[in-house]
Enzyme design. Structure first.
Site, PDB file in Angstrom:
ATOM      1  N   LEU A 163       0.835  -1.200   0.000  1.00 39.15           N
ATOM      2  CA  LEU A 163       0.000   0.000   0.000  1.00 39.15           C
ATOM      3  C   LEU A 163       0.867   1.246   0.000  1.00 39.15           C
ATOM      4  CD1 LEU A 163      -2.670   1.629   0.435  1.00 39.15           C
ATOM      5  CD2 LEU A 163      -2.330   1.287   2.896  1.00 39.15           C
ATOM      6  N   SER A 164       0.566   2.191  -0.886  1.00 41.31           N
ATOM      7  CA  SER A 164       1.207   3.503  -0.911  1.00 41.31           C
ATOM      8  C   SER A 164       2.727   3.353  -1.064  1.00 41.31           C
ATOM      9  CB  SER A 164       0.832   4.274   0.357  1.00 41.31           C
ATOM     10  OG  SER A 164       1.207   5.627   0.260  1.00 41.31           O
ATOM     11  N   ALA A 165       3.525   3.777  -0.072  1.00 40.93           N
ATOM     12  CA  ALA A 165       4.967   3.571  -0.151  1.00 40.93           C
ATOM     13  C   ALA A 165       5.282   2.084  -0.219  1.00 40.93           C
ATOM     14  CB  ALA A 165       5.655   4.206   1.051  1.00 40.93           C
ATOM     15  N   GLY A 167       3.356   0.066  -1.712  1.00 44.51           N
ATOM     16  CA  GLY A 167       3.043  -0.237  -3.105  1.00 44.51           C
ATOM     17  C   GLY A 167       4.209   0.088  -4.018  1.00 44.51           C
ATOM     18  N   VAL A 187      -1.378  -1.238  -4.412  1.00 48.13           N
ATOM     19  CA  VAL A 187      -2.543  -0.455  -4.015  1.00 48.13           C
ATOM     20  C   VAL A 187      -2.112   0.980  -3.700  1.00 48.13           C
ATOM     21  CG1 VAL A 187      -4.516  -0.288  -2.450  1.00 48.13           C
ATOM     22  CG2 VAL A 187      -3.565  -2.538  -3.023  1.00 48.13           C
TER      23      VAL A 187
END
Length: 338
Positions: A163-165, A167, A187
């Protein structure tokens, strides 16, 4: 000769503070995207820290959950949390450990240390952190190898979600070690090679990076000239994400389409729990790329809405509660089908 004027450190610090404030504001926002659905029940499993898993050049922590009634050769699910999160936070909000208990697979959480990044972000934008067999990337690779050896993991069933970083780091792992994973889910993340330092990372998060499809694909080919296996790439992003622009999801899609030699117009339209998505498959029908833009969703991981909260239980940042669950979809679509 044109001289390059260095960017003042004070400017970089100010931009990083703006980024931290933006993350903090986003962490307070929970946007329901669909009616509630029931979740798994029972006492929440606990994560266990594993030490001595390797040289650990990236100085990360290794957390894991092993179900009491696992399979003989279980699958391995590697989960990378986002900024301002810990492994325990992410697990609490996502229900991954409960899914692992139900499905009998082993769960691995690499965890960032504040000494590496004050916001607990994986350093997906630092070349030294995501180079093959170096830095944080190598630490995660060592964790996977350690888990495979101790738990007798089926090496054809290693999966990844970030997720995010996380990701962004998942993109780096999939690009650098594609033969290692059966499938990976990015994501609210970013494509591999989209930034080279903290300043370009901030710019890319806000607006994306402008490259041709071949240039995006070449970034992966530069670190993995020969790809003997094509992992399934699942890309999820919210259309209302104000922390990481959806331009990054489109760039990630472009990167893997080019790498796999697929055309954008050949994607098949499907529905994931009512949310429109597209899938590109190989000639045998095996999905190679899955792309899901969740309408109206802000920055975070879509998870099933809790029917009720335990008294005194606080919310987990970047968990978007509703009917759609990226972890549940990953479990049902990929872990159960390999």
């Amino acid at each position: 000769m044109r001289m390059k004027i260095p960017v003042p450190f004070s400017y970089i610090t100010a931009q990083q503070k703006k980024w931290q404030k933006r993350l903090a504001r986003a962490a307070d926002v929970v946007t329901p995207i669909a009616p509630a659905r029931p979740r798994l029940r029972g006492p929440r499993p606990h994560l266990t820290e594993i030490t001595g898993f390797g040289t650990n050049p990236g100085h990360l922590r290794m957390m894991e959950y092993v179900p009491p009634k696992g399979q003989t050769k279980p699958a391995l699910m590697v989960v990378l949390h986002g900024c301002l999160q810990t492994a325990a936070d992410f697990d609490k909000g996502s229900n991954w450990s409960m899914l692992a208990r139900e499905g009998g697979f082993v769960l691995l959480y690499p965890e960032q240390r504040q000494s590496n990044n004050p916001n607990l972000c994986f350093n997906w934008f630092r070349p030294s952190a995501v180079a093959r067999d170096r830095g944080e990337l190598m630490s995660i690779r060592q964790m996977i190898e350690n888990a495979c050896e101790r738990h007798g993991i089926d090496r054809d069933r290693i999966f990844l979600q970030g997720l995010s970083a996380g990701g962004g780091m998942a993109s780096a792992l999939l690009a650098t070690y594609p033969d290692l994973f059966a499938a990976g889910q990015i994501v609210a993340g970013l494509p591999f090679g989209s930034a080279r330092d903290a300043m370009t990372a901030l710019s890319v998060m806000k607006s994306g990076a402008n490259r041709t499809p071949q240039e995006w694909g070449d970034l992966v080919r530069a670190v993995s000239p020969e790809i003997n296996w094509r992992p399934t790439i699942s890309i999820w992003h919210g259309t209302a994400d104000r922390v990481v622009s959806t331009a990054n999801a489109l760039a990630a899609l472009t990167q893997w389409l080019d790498l796999y030699g697929l055309r954008e117009e050949d994607g098949k339209e499907v529905s994931i729990e009512g949310s429109p998505a597209r899938i590109w498959s190989d000639r045998s029908g095996r999905p190679l790329i899955e792309f899901c833009l969740v309408d109206g969703m802000e920055h975070g991981l879509p998870v099933l809405k809790k029917p009720r909260k335990t008294p005194g239980e606080g919310g987990v940042p970047f968990m978007i509660e509703g009917q759609l669950s990226a972890p549940l979809h990953m479990t049902r679509t990929f872990l159960a089908s390999v």
